[in-house]
Design a protein around this motif. Structure first.
Motif, PDB file in Angstrom:
ATOM      1  N   THR A   1      71.783  68.986  37.079  1.00  0.00           N
ATOM      2  CA  THR A   1      71.289  70.219  37.675  1.00  0.00           C
ATOM      3  C   THR A   1      70.567  71.032  36.620  1.00  0.00           C
ATOM      4  O   THR A   1      71.096  71.277  35.543  1.00  0.00           O
ATOM      5  N   THR A   2      69.355  71.413  36.901  1.00  0.00           N
ATOM      6  CA  THR A   2      68.614  72.261  35.981  1.00  0.00           C
ATOM      7  C   THR A   2      68.229  73.543  36.699  1.00  0.00           C
ATOM      8  O   THR A   2      68.088  73.575  37.920  1.00  0.00           O
ATOM      9  N   HIS A   3      68.061  74.581  35.940  1.00  0.00           N
ATOM     10  CA  HIS A   3      67.674  75.871  36.495  1.00  0.00           C
ATOM     11  C   HIS A   3      66.376  76.302  35.833  1.00  0.00           C
ATOM     12  O   HIS A   3      66.259  76.237  34.610  1.00  0.00           O
ATOM     13  N   ALA A   4      65.433  76.729  36.621  1.00  0.00           N
ATOM     14  CA  ALA A   4      64.166  77.188  36.073  1.00  0.00           C
ATOM     15  C   ALA A   4      63.696  78.407  36.863  1.00  0.00           C
ATOM     16  O   ALA A   4      63.842  78.467  38.086  1.00  0.00           O
ATOM     17  N   ALA A   5      63.163  79.362  36.162  1.00  0.00           N
ATOM     18  CA  ALA A   5      62.617  80.551  36.820  1.00  0.00           C
ATOM     19  C   ALA A   5      61.186  80.264  37.253  1.00  0.00           C
ATOM     20  O   ALA A   5      60.491  79.452  36.664  1.00  0.00           O
ATOM     21  N   ASN A   6      60.769  80.929  38.298  1.00  0.00           N
ATOM     22  CA  ASN A   6      59.368  80.841  38.703  1.00  0.00           C
ATOM     23  C   ASN A   6      58.850  82.255  38.941  1.00  0.00           C
ATOM     24  O   ASN A   6      59.598  83.222  38.881  1.00  0.00           O
ATOM     25  N   GLU A   7      57.592  82.388  39.190  1.00  0.00           N
ATOM     26  CA  GLU A   7      56.986  83.713  39.347  1.00  0.00           C
ATOM     27  C   GLU A   7      57.595  84.502  40.510  1.00  0.00           C
ATOM     28  O   GLU A   7      57.682  85.717  40.464  1.00  0.00           O
ATOM     29  N   ALA A   8      58.027  83.831  41.553  1.00  0.00           N
ATOM     30  CA  ALA A   8      58.555  84.519  42.732  1.00  0.00           C
ATOM     31  C   ALA A   8      59.971  85.050  42.513  1.00  0.00           C
ATOM     32  O   ALA A   8      60.340  86.076  43.082  1.00  0.00           O
ATOM     33  N   THR A   9      60.760  84.381  41.679  1.00  0.00           N
ATOM     34  CA  THR A   9      62.160  84.785  41.519  1.00  0.00           C
ATOM     35  C   THR A   9      62.491  85.342  40.144  1.00  0.00           C
ATOM     36  O   THR A   9      63.619  85.717  39.898  1.00  0.00           O
ATOM     37  N   SER A  10      61.527  85.404  39.249  1.00  0.00           N
ATOM     38  CA  SER A  10      61.781  85.889  37.901  1.00  0.00           C
ATOM     39  C   SER A  10      61.995  87.394  37.904  1.00  0.00           C
ATOM     40  O   SER A  10      61.350  88.133  38.647  1.00  0.00           O
ATOM     41  N   LEU A  11      62.909  87.856  37.064  1.00  0.00           N
ATOM     42  CA  LEU A  11      63.174  89.282  36.952  1.00  0.00           C
ATOM     43  C   LEU A  11      62.348  89.937  35.846  1.00  0.00           C
ATOM     44  O   LEU A  11      62.393  91.148  35.675  1.00  0.00           O
ATOM     45  N   THR A  12      61.598  89.154  35.094  1.00  0.00           N
ATOM     46  CA  THR A  12      60.800  89.729  34.015  1.00  0.00           C
ATOM     47  C   THR A  12      59.574  90.430  34.572  1.00  0.00           C
ATOM     48  O   THR A  12      59.077  90.104  35.643  1.00  0.00           O
ATOM     49  N   GLN A  13      59.089  91.389  33.830  1.00  0.00           N
ATOM     50  CA  GLN A  13      57.937  92.159  34.288  1.00  0.00           C
ATOM     51  C   GLN A  13      56.616  91.471  33.970  1.00  0.00           C
ATOM     52  O   GLN A  13      55.581  91.856  34.480  1.00  0.00           O
ATOM     53  N   GLY A  14      56.629  90.508  33.104  1.00  0.00           N
ATOM     54  CA  GLY A  14      55.397  89.817  32.758  1.00  0.00           C
ATOM     55  C   GLY A  14      54.610  90.582  31.709  1.00  0.00           C
ATOM     56  O   GLY A  14      55.059  91.573  31.150  1.00  0.00           O
TER      57      GLY A  14
END
Length: 89
Positions: A55-68
């Protein structure tokens, strides 16, 4: 089976082999020998670290909490709302 392997008990090793498989425990024992880690919890810890995670976990643009970094683009590029007369020259 209470013959000691350093501070580790062979009976515990056999139990781990029944749970995780002999190949995995053999590899963990090799790693333990290589690094001189034979305290009681070391073999189980090494065995756990060697397990292949599926199982791996990866953030994407839709679910990321970072502001960019989009806000950084405005630095050095004055807009009409925040430009002063000196900036416009």
């Amino acid at each position: 089976m209470t013959k000691a392997l350093g501070n580790y008990v062979a009976g515990d090793t056999v139990t781990l082999a029944k749970i995780a498989g002999t190949d995995q425990v053999d590899r963990a024992l090799g790693d333990a020998a290589l690094h001189g880690r034979f305290a009681h919890p070391d073999l189980a810890s090494i065995l756990n670290a060697n397990i292949r995670r599926t199982t791996t976990h990866a953030a994407n643009e839709a679910t990321s909490l970072t502001q960019g970094t989009g806000a950084w683009a405005a630095i050095g590029n004055p807009t009409a709302s925040n430009a002063t007369a000196e900036d416009v020259r």
